[in-house]
Design a protein around this motif. Structure first.
Motif, PDB file in Angstrom:
ATOM      1  N   MET A   1      28.314  10.250  -1.754  1.00  0.00           N
ATOM      2  CA  MET A   1      27.266  10.840  -2.570  1.00  0.00           C
ATOM      3  C   MET A   1      26.532   9.730  -3.321  1.00  0.00           C
ATOM      4  N   PRO A   2      25.239   9.813  -3.338  1.00  0.00           N
ATOM      5  CA  PRO A   2      24.485   8.764  -4.033  1.00  0.00           C
ATOM      6  C   PRO A   2      24.552   8.958  -5.542  1.00  0.00           C
ATOM      7  N   LYS A   3      24.346   7.895  -6.263  1.00  0.00           N
ATOM      8  CA  LYS A   3      24.185   7.995  -7.709  1.00  0.00           C
ATOM      9  C   LYS A   3      22.690   8.099  -7.964  1.00  0.00           C
ATOM     10  N   LEU A   4      22.297   9.092  -8.756  1.00  0.00           N
ATOM     11  CA  LEU A   4      20.893   9.281  -9.086  1.00  0.00           C
ATOM     12  C   LEU A   4      20.645   8.853 -10.519  1.00  0.00           C
ATOM     13  N   ILE A   5      19.462   8.290 -10.750  1.00  0.00           N
ATOM     14  CA  ILE A   5      19.050   7.884 -12.085  1.00  0.00           C
ATOM     15  C   ILE A   5      17.665   8.459 -12.335  1.00  0.00           C
ATOM     16  N   GLU A   6      17.266   8.479 -13.598  1.00  0.00           N
ATOM     17  CA  GLU A   6      15.931   8.937 -13.946  1.00  0.00           C
ATOM     18  C   GLU A   6      15.193   7.780 -14.611  1.00  0.00           C
ATOM     19  N   VAL A   7      14.037   7.441 -14.062  1.00  0.00           N
ATOM     20  CA  VAL A   7      13.198   6.371 -14.600  1.00  0.00           C
ATOM     21  C   VAL A   7      11.825   6.974 -14.871  1.00  0.00           C
ATOM     22  N   ASP A   8      11.412   6.951 -16.126  1.00  0.00           N
ATOM     23  CA  ASP A   8      10.115   7.518 -16.519  1.00  0.00           C
ATOM     24  C   ASP A   8       9.930   8.935 -16.009  1.00  0.00           C
ATOM     25  N   GLY A   9      11.008   9.726 -16.044  1.00  0.00           N
ATOM     26  CA  GLY A   9      10.941  11.115 -15.631  1.00  0.00           C
ATOM     27  C   GLY A   9      11.008  11.337 -14.135  1.00  0.00           C
ATOM     28  N   ILE A  10      11.195  10.273 -13.354  1.00  0.00           N
ATOM     29  CA  ILE A  10      11.270  10.371 -11.898  1.00  0.00           C
ATOM     30  C   ILE A  10      12.718  10.172 -11.473  1.00  0.00           C
ATOM     31  N   VAL A  11      13.234  11.091 -10.678  1.00  0.00           N
ATOM     32  CA  VAL A  11      14.610  11.000 -10.192  1.00  0.00           C
ATOM     33  C   VAL A  11      14.635  10.050  -8.992  1.00  0.00           C
ATOM     34  N   LEU A  12      15.508   9.053  -9.080  1.00  0.00           N
ATOM     35  CA  LEU A  12      15.588   8.021  -8.045  1.00  0.00           C
ATOM     36  C   LEU A  12      17.033   7.827  -7.586  1.00  0.00           C
ATOM     37  N   VAL A  13      17.182   7.448  -6.333  1.00  0.00           N
ATOM     38  CA  VAL A  13      18.482   7.047  -5.802  1.00  0.00           C
ATOM     39  C   VAL A  13      18.725   5.623  -6.301  1.00  0.00           C
ATOM     40  N   GLU A  14      19.781   5.455  -7.073  1.00  0.00           N
ATOM     41  CA  GLU A  14      20.010   4.165  -7.727  1.00  0.00           C
ATOM     42  C   GLU A  14      20.037   2.995  -6.736  1.00  0.00           C
TER      43      GLU A  14
END
Length: 103
Positions: A1-14
């Motif tokens: 499972m990927p780790k997801l992060i939020e950058v400036d309100g955008i969900v990204l795959v770390e």
């Protein structure tokens, strides 16, 4: 499972995120947040998975669908209630992309 992060309100795959590349894409794409997410959140099966000899389209498609299912599951668990789209597209072979449609 990927780790997801939020950058400036955008969900990204770390694992796909690099701050400098993110800013380069932002300068190119402007405020199109869906396009920015798709640019960062993409996994090209042919680039990431080794093949011995000939490519097997069926196996590559299955790998892409499995990765998409993992991303979809993680997004739903980590960001419930958000309209995060994960799909497999044909972009230089099967490619998984993730984004939230612009509203």
């Amino acid at each position: 499972m990927p780790k997801l992060i939020e950058v400036d309100g955008i969900v990204l795959v770390e694992s796909q995120y690099d701050p400098d590349t993110f800013e380069d894409w932002r300068r190119t794409l402007g405020e199109d947040r869906a396009a920015l997410a798709r640019a960062v959140n993409h996994f090209v099966v042919w680039d990431e998975l080794e093949a011995d000899g000939e490519r097997n389209d069926h196996s590559d498609d299955m790998a892409a669908e499995f990765i998409a299912a993992c991303w979809r599951t993680r997004a739903a668990a980590d960001f419930p209630g958000r309209n995060i789209v994960v799909e497999v597209v044909d972009q230089y072979g099967p490619t998984v992309v993730m984004y939230e449609p612009n509203v």
